[in-house]
Design a protein around this motif. Structure first.
Motif, PDB file in Angstrom:
ATOM      1  N   VAL A 288       0.854  -1.189   0.000  1.00  0.00           N
ATOM      2  CA  VAL A 288       0.000   0.000   0.000  1.00  0.00           C
ATOM      3  C   VAL A 288       0.889   1.237   0.000  1.00  0.00           C
ATOM      4  O   VAL A 288       1.754   1.397   0.865  1.00  0.00           O
ATOM      5  N   TRP A 289       0.694   2.116  -0.976  1.00  0.00           N
ATOM      6  CA  TRP A 289       1.450   3.366  -1.088  1.00  0.00           C
ATOM      7  C   TRP A 289       0.657   4.441  -0.373  1.00  0.00           C
ATOM      8  O   TRP A 289      -0.451   4.781  -0.774  1.00  0.00           O
ATOM      9  N   TYR A 290       1.223   4.972   0.709  1.00  0.00           N
ATOM     10  CA  TYR A 290       0.431   5.837   1.580  1.00  0.00           C
ATOM     11  C   TYR A 290       0.930   7.274   1.590  1.00  0.00           C
ATOM     12  O   TYR A 290       2.082   7.587   1.299  1.00  0.00           O
ATOM     13  N   GLY A 291       0.002   8.160   1.948  1.00  0.00           N
ATOM     14  CA  GLY A 291       0.320   9.541   2.265  1.00  0.00           C
ATOM     15  C   GLY A 291      -0.426   9.915   3.527  1.00  0.00           C
ATOM     16  O   GLY A 291      -1.535   9.412   3.776  1.00  0.00           O
ATOM     17  N   THR A 292       0.149  10.764   4.348  1.00  0.00           N
ATOM     18  CA  THR A 292      -0.520  11.188   5.570  1.00  0.00           C
ATOM     19  C   THR A 292       0.038  12.517   6.033  1.00  0.00           C
ATOM     20  O   THR A 292       1.218  12.819   5.795  1.00  0.00           O
ATOM     21  N   ASN A 293      -0.818  13.314   6.662  1.00  0.00           N
ATOM     22  CA  ASN A 293      -0.310  14.504   7.341  1.00  0.00           C
ATOM     23  C   ASN A 293      -0.435  14.351   8.854  1.00  0.00           C
ATOM     24  O   ASN A 293      -0.493  15.323   9.599  1.00  0.00           O
ATOM     25  N   ARG A 294      -0.465  13.087   9.312  1.00  0.00           N
ATOM     26  CA  ARG A 294      -0.274  12.820  10.740  1.00  0.00           C
ATOM     27  C   ARG A 294       1.202  13.033  11.067  1.00  0.00           C
ATOM     28  O   ARG A 294       2.072  12.743  10.245  1.00  0.00           O
ATOM     29  N   ARG A 295       1.475  13.478  12.262  1.00  0.00           N
ATOM     30  CA  ARG A 295       2.862  13.693  12.669  1.00  0.00           C
ATOM     31  C   ARG A 295       3.527  12.349  12.959  1.00  0.00           C
ATOM     32  O   ARG A 295       2.980  11.543  13.705  1.00  0.00           O
ATOM     33  N   PRO A 296       4.712  12.078  12.385  1.00  0.00           N
ATOM     34  CA  PRO A 296       5.404  10.816  12.690  1.00  0.00           C
ATOM     35  C   PRO A 296       5.775  10.757  14.168  1.00  0.00           C
ATOM     36  O   PRO A 296       6.140  11.758  14.783  1.00  0.00           O
ATOM     37  N   THR A 297       5.678   9.551  14.740  1.00  0.00           N
ATOM     38  CA  THR A 297       6.001   9.378  16.155  1.00  0.00           C
ATOM     39  C   THR A 297       7.452   8.981  16.371  1.00  0.00           C
ATOM     40  O   THR A 297       7.960   9.091  17.489  1.00  0.00           O
ATOM     41  N   GLY A 298       8.119   8.461  15.306  1.00  0.00           N
ATOM     42  CA  GLY A 298       9.451   7.909  15.471  1.00  0.00           C
ATOM     43  C   GLY A 298       9.445   6.502  16.012  1.00  0.00           C
ATOM     44  O   GLY A 298      10.502   5.889  16.204  1.00  0.00           O
ATOM     45  N   ASN A 299       8.269   5.950  16.241  1.00  0.00           N
ATOM     46  CA  ASN A 299       8.137   4.594  16.778  1.00  0.00           C
ATOM     47  C   ASN A 299       8.326   3.586  15.636  1.00  0.00           C
ATOM     48  O   ASN A 299       7.669   3.701  14.606  1.00  0.00           O
ATOM     49  N   PRO A 300       9.206   2.575  15.803  1.00  0.00           N
ATOM     50  CA  PRO A 300       9.411   1.602  14.721  1.00  0.00           C
ATOM     51  C   PRO A 300       8.261   0.623  14.534  1.00  0.00           C
ATOM     52  O   PRO A 300       8.207  -0.077  13.526  1.00  0.00           O
ATOM     53  N   ASP A 301       7.353   0.567  15.489  1.00  0.00           N
ATOM     54  CA  ASP A 301       6.182  -0.295  15.366  1.00  0.00           C
ATOM     55  C   ASP A 301       5.314   0.229  14.219  1.00  0.00           C
ATOM     56  O   ASP A 301       4.851   1.375  14.267  1.00  0.00           O
ATOM     57  N   PRO A 302       5.073  -0.561  13.161  1.00  0.00           N
ATOM     58  CA  PRO A 302       4.271  -0.058  12.029  1.00  0.00           C
ATOM     59  C   PRO A 302       2.917   0.486  12.458  1.00  0.00           C
ATOM     60  O   PRO A 302       2.432   1.463  11.877  1.00  0.00           O
ATOM     61  N   ALA A 303       2.294  -0.115  13.462  1.00  0.00           N
ATOM     62  CA  ALA A 303       0.973   0.322  13.897  1.00  0.00           C
ATOM     63  C   ALA A 303       1.005   1.659  14.611  1.00  0.00           C
ATOM     64  O   ALA A 303      -0.020   2.334  14.720  1.00  0.00           O
TER      65      ALA A 303
END
Length: 561
Positions: free
Chosen positions: A198-213
């Motif tokens: 799935v090719w995604y786009g988002t304007n959520r702020r990245p958390t830096g968490n390596p967990d994909p969820a």
């Protein structure tokens, strides 16, 4: 049992002991307008009067003890410098959230942060070990996302529990060895679940968490793009997102049984565009309100998989709070999200391939706001099929925007229902009739195919029928994959309308598997499709006769047009 797992289990039991005897009060219907307003009041007070906001949060939880609310309020308490208050919000969750629920991982991460603030290094480490345990159960012991967690744990373990360092090193070696070949971690088990990219786009702020969820939270940020992998189990049923039934049945995600978000990779814009958006067609999904980045990704993959879409799967995630109670917050982000969505649409419409879009619920509001402006700025760009599923959009606003859309799309299809409780609540909040509500007079105008889905059984809120009902999936498949007009599709029947075209989904209409097979036969065999279908019908065992009769009916109707 490994020493790490023992530490995790002990901590989880300690937390579960703090939980109340009764489980979460899960809402069986949409929250009231007054409850939504109280939640919005909490958010408004947090910046200026955090203590008053948290007191109001306590009062709200006393009436609506909701897991998502507890996580939201725990984050707020930590931001306000109230770690002890955060622990109070978090305490019941260890005993209530399933072992494979991404929110369980987050609850332990927040607990660790609170214990750090309180200066309890042992309790913080215990919480981080429990978070790791839930992540491993969800992704499997060989997923590369575990490496960052293990590396972050090392200094804490060295300082607090050095006796379990050998176990940590052993677990790290397993992950490294499993990924040496470069084979996708998502296909690690015999039985081969199918991997959907799935090719995604988002304007959520990245958390830096390596967990994909947990890669993206609910705060607003700039546009990020990338790709993720969702695995679909071999015995998947169309319309379902297979998840564990709870801790009584399983304590881990099995890719052979469940839909799993296995991998995620953030990318640069040009590398993303080169990978997603050239000659192949694309199918973009935009989620609705009360949806996390993780849950929307699963739905995007499920839709593409069930439709057997032959091109690229795409997904846009705007910063929803991921809570039933966050409706007003979700609704307030439409305009501020528009620039990021416009950027994403500019990439998604590049190349010679065609972009089809499915938007759900409030996601239609976000999409239409961005799409209208984008098309006015890029009049040379074009959209394939635009599917508006249960749109939480003001009817008058849609009618004002429609002329621009109509001139730049191959077709627009509206799915509406009389039994959509979420849209009934929206009407109370917003004061105007919603586009996806089929009560009163459903919207029918020239250039729009309106489909009344009121006869279809749906979830408790009557709001997610577009992705759950095999008949509607079959109708969408005929539209976006096979290019059939409503006249050619066998899941809907025409109804009289004063203008435009009105259709009604038939409960016994064609299911997605039947439409998919009929389309494949016509694509592969052309003029010989009916003969090939009859051959397969004649050779089919008794339990498959009805299926092949349905396939023949679809082909006969389509070829007769």
């Amino acid at each position: 049992m490994r020493a790490l797992s023992i530490a995790c289990a002990v901590f989880a039991l300690q937390m579960a002991a703090l939980a109340p005897a009764l489980g979460q009060d899960t809402p069986s219907e949409a929250p009231s307008v007054a409850t939504l307003e109280r939640f919005a009041q909490v958010e408004a007070l947090l910046a200026s009067e955090p203590k008053a906001a948290l007191d109001l949060a306590d009062a709200l939880l006393a009436e609506h003890d909701d897991d998502d609310l507890r996580l939201i309020f725990a984050r707020a308490a930590l931001t306000a410098g109230e770690p002890a208050r955060a622990l109070t919000f978090l305490a019941p969750l260890a005993g209530r959230l399933a072992a494979t629920d991404p929110r369980r991982t987050e609850s332990f991460d927040l607990t660790a942060a609170a214990q750090d603030s309180l200066g309890d290094a042992q309790a913080a480490l215990n919480a981080r070990l429990a978070a790791y345990d839930t992540l491993e159960k969800r992704l499997g012991p060989e997923n590369p996302a575990l490496l960052a967690r293990l590396d972050a744990l090392r200094p804490e373990i060295e300082a607090v529990m050095p006796q379990i360092l050998p176990q940590l090193d052993s677990m790290r070696a397993v992950v490294v060895e499993a990924n040496k070949s470069g084979a996708p971690s998502s296909v690690r088990i015999a039985g081969k679940p199918d991997a959907v990219t799935v090719w995604y786009g988002t304007n959520r702020r990245p958390t830096g968490n390596p967990d994909p969820a947990q890669a993206y939270g609910s705060e607003r940020g700039d546009l990020s793009v990338g790709k993720l992998v969702v695995t679909i189990p071999p015995n998947h049923f169309a319309g379902m997102i297979e998840r564990p039934g709870g801790w009584l049945f399983t304590d881990h995600l099995d890719p052979n049984e469940h839909v799993v978000l296995a991998e995620i990779e953030q990318m640069g814009r040009e590398a993303f565009a080169a990978g997603c958006c050239e000659a192949e067609d694309r199918l973009l999904f935009v989620h609705g309100y009360n949806v996390s980045f993780h849950d929307g990704a699963l739905r995007a993959a499920q839709l593409s998989y069930d439709l057997e879409f032959p091109g690229k799967t795409m997904y846009y995630s705007w910063p929803s709070k991921g809570s039933l109670y966050g409706y007003l917050s979700d609704a307030n982000g439409v305009v501020s999200t528009r620039p990021a969505m416009e950027e994403f649409l500019e990439i998604a419409t590049r190349g010679s391939g065609k972009l089809h879009v499915i938007a759900h619920s409030m996601g239609n509001r976000y999409l239409l706001e961005a799409l209208e402006t984008f098309l006015l700025r890029h009049p040379d760009r074009h959209i394939g099929q635009l599917v508006l599923a249960a749109p939480d959009v003001d009817r008058a606003e849609f009618l004002a925007r429609f002329p621009v859309l109509r001139d730049h799309v191959d077709g627009v299809t509206l799915y509406a229902s009389k039994h959509d409780l979420a849209l009934k609540l929206s009407r109370q909040v917003n004061g105007g009739a919603r586009l996806g509500d089929a009560n009163d007079q459903v919207v029918t105008i020239d250039g729009l195919d309106t489909v009344d889905a009121s006869l279809i059984e749906a979830d408790s809120l009557g709001h997610s029928y577009f992705g759950d009902a095999p008949q509607i999936l079959g109708d969408i498949l005929g539209l976006v994959r096979l290019g059939w007009s409503a006249d050619e599709r066998c899941s809907v029947a025409p109804r009289a309308a004063t203008q435009g075209r009105l259709w009604e989904v038939e409960p016994d209409g064609c299911r997605v598997e039947v439409v998919r097979t009929a389309g494949d036969l016509m694509r592969v065999y052309g003029a010989r499709a009916l003969a090939e279908g009859q051959r397969r019908l004649d050779a089919s065992p008794g339990d498959q006769v009805e299926f092949w009769q349905g396939v023949m009916k679809v082909m006969q109707a389509s070829l007769a047009q």
